[in-house]
Design an enzyme around this catalytic site. Structure first.
Site, PDB file in Angstrom:
ATOM      1  N   ASP A 104      10.543   4.953  -5.915  1.00 56.31           N
ATOM      2  CA  ASP A 104       9.991   3.599  -5.766  1.00 56.31           C
ATOM      3  C   ASP A 104      11.092   2.550  -5.811  1.00 56.31           C
ATOM      4  O   ASP A 104      10.907   1.481  -6.373  1.00 56.31           O
ATOM      5  CB  ASP A 104       8.928   3.316  -6.843  1.00 56.31           C
ATOM      6  CG  ASP A 104       8.171   2.006  -6.593  1.00 56.31           C
ATOM      7  OD1 ASP A 104       8.016   1.626  -5.424  1.00 56.31           O
ATOM      8  OD2 ASP A 104       7.755   1.367  -7.578  1.00 56.31           O
TER       9      ASP A 104
ATOM     10  N   MET B 132     -17.117  16.729 -26.533  1.00 53.57           N
ATOM     11  CA  MET B 132     -15.807  16.212 -26.127  1.00 53.57           C
ATOM     12  C   MET B 132     -14.726  16.903 -26.935  1.00 53.57           C
ATOM     13  O   MET B 132     -14.484  16.570 -28.101  1.00 53.57           O
ATOM     14  CB  MET B 132     -15.767  14.695 -26.364  1.00 53.57           C
ATOM     15  CG  MET B 132     -14.379  14.068 -26.192  1.00 53.57           C
ATOM     16  SD  MET B 132     -13.709  14.212 -24.515  1.00 53.57           S
ATOM     17  CE  MET B 132     -12.004  13.726 -24.800  1.00 53.57           C
TER      18      MET B 132
ATOM     19  N   CYS C  88     -15.140  16.580 -15.950  1.00 48.80           N
ATOM     20  CA  CYS C  88     -16.376  16.241 -16.674  1.00 48.80           C
ATOM     21  C   CYS C  88     -16.803  14.788 -16.488  1.00 48.80           C
ATOM     22  O   CYS C  88     -17.980  14.483 -16.350  1.00 48.80           O
ATOM     23  CB  CYS C  88     -16.199  16.489 -18.171  1.00 48.80           C
ATOM     24  SG  CYS C  88     -15.959  18.224 -18.583  1.00 48.80           S
TER      25      CYS C  88
ATOM     26  N   GLY D  35       0.802  -1.225   0.000  1.00 51.80           N
ATOM     27  CA  GLY D  35       0.000   0.000   0.000  1.00 51.80           C
ATOM     28  C   GLY D  35       0.833   1.272   0.000  1.00 51.80           C
ATOM     29  O   GLY D  35       0.307   2.372   0.138  1.00 51.80           O
TER      30      GLY D  35
HETATM   31 CA    CA Z   1       6.262   0.392  -4.679  1.00 47.67          CA
END
Ligand code: CA
Length: 728
Positions: free
Chosen positions: A340, A693, A651, A217
C-alpha cells in the site's frame, strides 16, 4: 541536467525534479503574473472563477480559491494581519455545527463572499463569510450501504469552483456541478462503473475549463483512472488509465502498451488498482497536470503480478497534458509496490532557491521519501527519509529508484517481515504547506510499522478488502525485522528544508495522528491535532504561539481569507472519535464536527457538554443500533475484517451481510462493542460458552480480538448510517 548534490542518506523528500535544460534557472513564477482585481465587487455566491483569476490566486489573498490555494497547491497565504506578534489575540468569530459525523477532511474554499466546504457523505455547505449564515446545503443522499466500499471512511476533501458553479465528487462515483448561489444541481454525471466498488473522496481540479476527477477503491478490486469533463456541460473530454487492462482487449493509450511488460499474470481480474484518489497539481508554465497514482490490488505483489515487475504506473507521479490527457512523463516512487505504498499524497509545484539558482520542482512526501522532481522528465533533486523507513536504504540518485532491503520483500522471501512504514504511514493525504518566507515545507508525519506476511493462498473477496496480506506471522514463525529496526509509533508536525533536504524542527503530537497544515506570510503555521486543539506555530522555530480548544479531533487543513476587512482562519473540525477526555457538545454530530472560524479580537465560545448525548450508549436491546464511534485506524479495520472472515463469519454471518443466514447474533447490534474488556471476556475467555459462544483465546491474540471489535464497529456505523438515511 544537473543533479543537486544532496546525499541520499534517507529517503525523504520528494522526487526531485531537477530541471532539465529547457528550464531557465530564473523562471519568473506565473504566480506573480496578472494582478487580480481584488477590489472587484461580485455578487454573493458568484463563484466567478476563470483561468485568469486562478492564475493570479496568489495576488488575491482575501480569497481561498481552491482547496490547495493555487494551481501549485502550495497552501501559502500572503495575508499577514494575523502574525507572530498578535496571534495570541486570535478568537472564535463564528462556528457552525455540521450534521454528519465520521471524518471531516475538506479544506474550505472561499470565493466571492461565500465559504464552500464538504462533509462526510459528500454533502456540501455554503456560508456567508460576513455573517456565518448558512446560505445553502446540498445533500446527494448517498446510499449508506456505499460506506462499505470506502476503505478509509466516508470522507470528502472539498469542492472546486468555476464560472458560477461548484463541483463535488460523490462517494458513489458521481461528479456534480452545483449553482454557486443556490446549490441547485446544474449537471451530474456518473464517472464510475456502479457495479464495482469505486468511490470518490478527492477534490475535483479545474484546468482550462475542464473538471478532472479521479477515484478510489484500490483496497477492493478496481482499475484506476482520472477523467476530464467539460466544466459547462459535463461531457467527457478524456480519460487516462493508470495501468493496463487485459491486453486482449487492446490498450486505451499507447504508453500502456509500452509498460505492459512490467506486469505479470492476470492482474486485470481484480482491476489491479492504481487509483488516483487525492494528489494533483497543475503547472501552467509547462502546461502539465500532475496526477498521483495509488497502490496495487491486491497489495501483495505475488498475487497481483506473480514474478514481480515494476507494475507501471502504480505508485507514480504522472504528468499529462490537461487538454488531452496525453502522457508526458512519470516518476515511480515505489516500483513493484507490495505494501500500500501510494504516490497519491499531495503534490506541490514550487520554485526553490538552490545555492546555484532557482529551480522549479515537484514535491511529494510519499511512503518512499520526500522528493522533488523537475517538471520535465525528472531527475531527483533530493529524496531523503523524513521519517523512519526500513524497506529501502536510499534512493539511487542516478536512476531515481529506491534501493530496497531484500528481507522487506515478504512476498519474495516467504518470511514475514516487520516493515516501516505501515500502510497509511509516514504521510497520507493530509495537506502539507510551503512557506515562501522560510522556504520550509510543513508536513504532518506519522511513524508506524506493520507485519507483512504472504499467506499460502489468496482468495479474492468480492465484497471487501483484497490486500492478499496476513498482518501477523503464523504461530511459531518469527518475523524478520527489516534493517533490524522497528520504530516506535509516533506522529509529529515536521518543518522540512527541501533545499538542504533535512529536518529543521518538529513538534511531537501528544495524541497520535496527522492533521493538515497552512502557512502564512504572518510567519505562522496553522494545524490542528488529535488532542482537540487548533494551534499556530512560529514558522521558523515551531514555537507554539496560540491554541484553541476545538472539542474535536482535527484531520483537515485550515484556510485563510478576509471578511469585513479582517483576516479570518477557518478549519473544519471532526474526525473518527473524540479527543481524549472530550465529551459530546454537538447535538447533531457525535464527534463534535463543526466549521470553526477565527479572527483577531473575537471572543466566541463553543457550547458546553450535552447532558444526554454522550457517545456510545449501549444498544443492548438488540433492535436499535447504537455503536460507539469508529476510532480505529484503517489497518486495524482491515485486519479485523480478515480475522472476522476467518473466525466469526461461519456463525455470525458473512462480513458483507453480517445477519444473512447467521445462526448467531448480528454483532453490529452487540452492546459489547462499547466495552473492550467485556468483549474480550466473551470472545477470548468464553464466558458465554453456555450460550454457544466459545472462547477463542487459543486462536486469537488480544490485539486480534480488538481488531475484530473495531471492524464490527465500522460495519455497525455503516448500518446505522443506512438506517438513518432510510428513515429520512
Ligand atoms: Ca491504499
Amino acid at each position: 541536467m544537473r543533479l543537486s548534490s544532496v546525499s541520499a542518506l534517507a529517503i525523504a523528500v520528494a522526487i526531485p525534479l531537477a530541471l532539465s535544460a529547457c528550464q531557465s534557472s530564473d523562471t519568473t513564477p506565473t504566480t506573480e503574473a496578472p494582478v487580480a482585481e481584488a477590489t472587484v465587487e461580485r455578487a454573493l455566491g458568484a463563484a466567478a472563477l476563470d483561468t485568469e483569476r486562478l492564475l493570479a490566486a496568489d495576488s488575491e489573498p482575501a480569497s481561498w480559491l481552491t482547496t490547495g490555494q493555487n494551481y501549485w497547491e502550495e497552501r501559502y497565504s500572503r495575508l499577514d494581519e494575523v502574525n507572530t506578534s498578535n496571534v495570541a489575540n486570535l478568537g472564535l468569530a463564528w462556528s457552525a455545527d455540521i450534521d454528519t459525523e465520521r471524518g471531516q477532511e475538506s479544506t474550505p474554499v472561499v470565493i466571492d463572499g461565500v465559504m464552500y466546504l464538504t462533509t462526510a457523505w459528500s454533502m456540501v455547505k455554503a456560508y456567508d463569510i460576513a455573517t456565518g449564515e448558512e446560505l445553502w446545503a446540498y445533500d446527494p443522499e448517498i446510499d449508506r450501504a456505499k460506506g462499505a466500499d470506502a476503505c478509509c471512511d466516508v470522507v470528502n476533501r472539498g469542492v472546486a469552483a468555476w464560472n458560477g458553479k461548484i463541483y463535488v465528487g460523490l462517494l458513489d462515483g458521481r461528479l456534480v456541478a452545483l449553482d454557486g448561489k443556490t446549490g441547485s444541481v446544474v449537471w451530474e454525471t456518473q464517472t464510475t462503473d456502479t457495479s464495482l466498488p469505486y468511490t470518490i473522496t478527492g477534490v475535483p481540479r479545474i484546468v482550462k475549463g475542464k473538471v478532472v476527477i479521479g477515484n478510489g477503491g484500490a483496497e477492493y478490486r478496481v482499475r484506476g483512472y482520472a477523467t476530464a469533463y467539460d466544466a459547462e456541460t459535463g461531457e467527457q473530454v478524456w480519460r487516462w488509465y493508470s495501468i493496463p487492462g487485459n491486453p486482449a482487449d487492446g490498450f486505451e493509450q499507447p504508453e500502456l502498451e509500452e509498460v505492459v511488460d512490467t506486469w505479470n499474470g492476470e492482474w486485470w481480474e481484480l482491476g489491479g488498482g492504481g487509483t488516483i484518489w487525492d494528489g494533483m497539481a497543475y503547472d501552467p508554465e509547462l502546461d502539465l497536470l500532475y496526477l498521483g497514482v495509488g497502490n496495487g490490488t491486491p497489495w501483495n505483489q505475488k498475487y497481483r503480478s506473480p514474478g514481480g515487475g515494476d507494475n507501471l504506473y502504480l505508485s507514480s507521479i504522472v504528468a499529462v497534458k490537461p487538454d488531452t490527457g496525453e502522457y508526458v512523463w512519470h516518476y515511480q516512487t515505489t516500483p513493484g509496490e507490495t505494501r500500500d505504498y501510494t504516490a497519491t499524497q499531495p503534490i506541490m509545484v514550487t520554485e526553490l532557491d538552490y545555492p546555484e539558482g532557482k529551480r522549479k520542482v515537484v514535491m511529494q512526501a510519499p511512503r518512499t521519501a520526500s522528493s522533488t522532481s523537475s517538471t520535465q522528465r525528472p531527475a531527483n533533486s533530493s529524496a531523503e527519509k523524513f521519517a523512519p523507513l526500513t524497506w529501502a536504504t536510499h534512493v539511487d540518485m542516478e536512476t531515481g529508484r529506491p534501493v530496497e532491503v531484500p528481507e522487506a520483500r515478504y512476498e519474495v522471501t516467504g518470511v514475514p517481515a516487520i516493515v516501516a512504514p505501515a500502510a497509511l504511514g509516514m504521510h497520507n493525504w493530509h495537506p502539507m504547506a510551503f512557506s515562501k518566507d522560510t522556504g520550509y515545507v510543513y508536513l504532518p508525519v506519522t511513524v508506524s510499522s506493520s507485519t507483512y506476511a504472504s499467506p499460502e493462498e489468496f482468495t479474492p473477496n468480492m465484497d471487501g478488502w483484497n490486500t492478499g496480506i496476513g498482518f501477523r506471522a503464523s504461530d511459531g514463525v518469527e518475523p524478520v525485522v527489516a534493517t533490524g529496526v522497528n520504530p516506535e509509533r509516533d506522529s509529529y508536525l515536521l518543518a522540512w528544508d527541501p533545499v538542504a533536504a533535512k529536518e529543521v524542527w518538529r513538534v511531537t503530537n501528544e495524541t497520535y495522528g496527522p492533521s493538515g497544515t497552512l502557512a502564512t506570510a504572518g510567519g505562522l503555521v496553522f494545524s490542528g491535532n488529535h488532542s482537540g486543539e487548533f494551534v499556530a506555530y512560529d514558522a521558523k522555530t515551531g514555537e507554539k504561539l496560540w491554541s484553541a480548544d476545538t472539542q474535536a479531533r482535527i484531520v483537515a487543513a485550515p484556510a485563510t481569507f478576509e471578511a469585513n476587512g479582517a483576516q479570518h482562519v477557518a478549519l473544519l473540525a471532526g474526525a473518527r472519535g473524540l479527543p481524549p477526555e472530550q465529551e459530546r457538545t454537538n447535538p447533531i454530530s457525535a464527534n463534535n464536527s463543526r466549521v470553526l472560524v477565527y479572527r483577531l479580537g473575537a471572543t466566541g465560545t463553543l457550547p458546553a457538554t450535552l447532558e444526554e448525548a454522550s457517545a456510545g450508549a449501549s444498544g443492548s436491546d438488540g433492535v436499535r443500533i447504537n455503536p460507539p464511534l469508529l476510532e480505529a485506524n484503517n489497518e486495524t479495520v482491515a485486519e479485523g475484517e480478515q480475522l472476522y472472515g476467518a473466525n466469526c463469519a461461519i456463525c455470525h454471518g458473512p462480513a458483507s451481510v453480517p445477519a444473512a443466514g447467521a445462526v448467531a447474533p448480528d454483532l453490529r447490534y452487540s452492546g459489547l462493542l462499547v466495552y473492550d474488556r467485556q468483549w474480550d471476556e466473551a470472545v477470548l475467555e468464553g464466558n458465554r460458552a453456555q450460550r454457544g459462544m466459545p472462547g477463542f483465546s487459543a486462536t486469537l491474540s488480544d490485539e486480534q480480538s480488538e481488531a475484530i471489535r473495531h471492524y464490527v464497529i465500522k460495519r455497525a456505523n455503516d448500518e446505522k448510517a443506512a438506517q438513518e438515511a432510510a428513515a429520512n
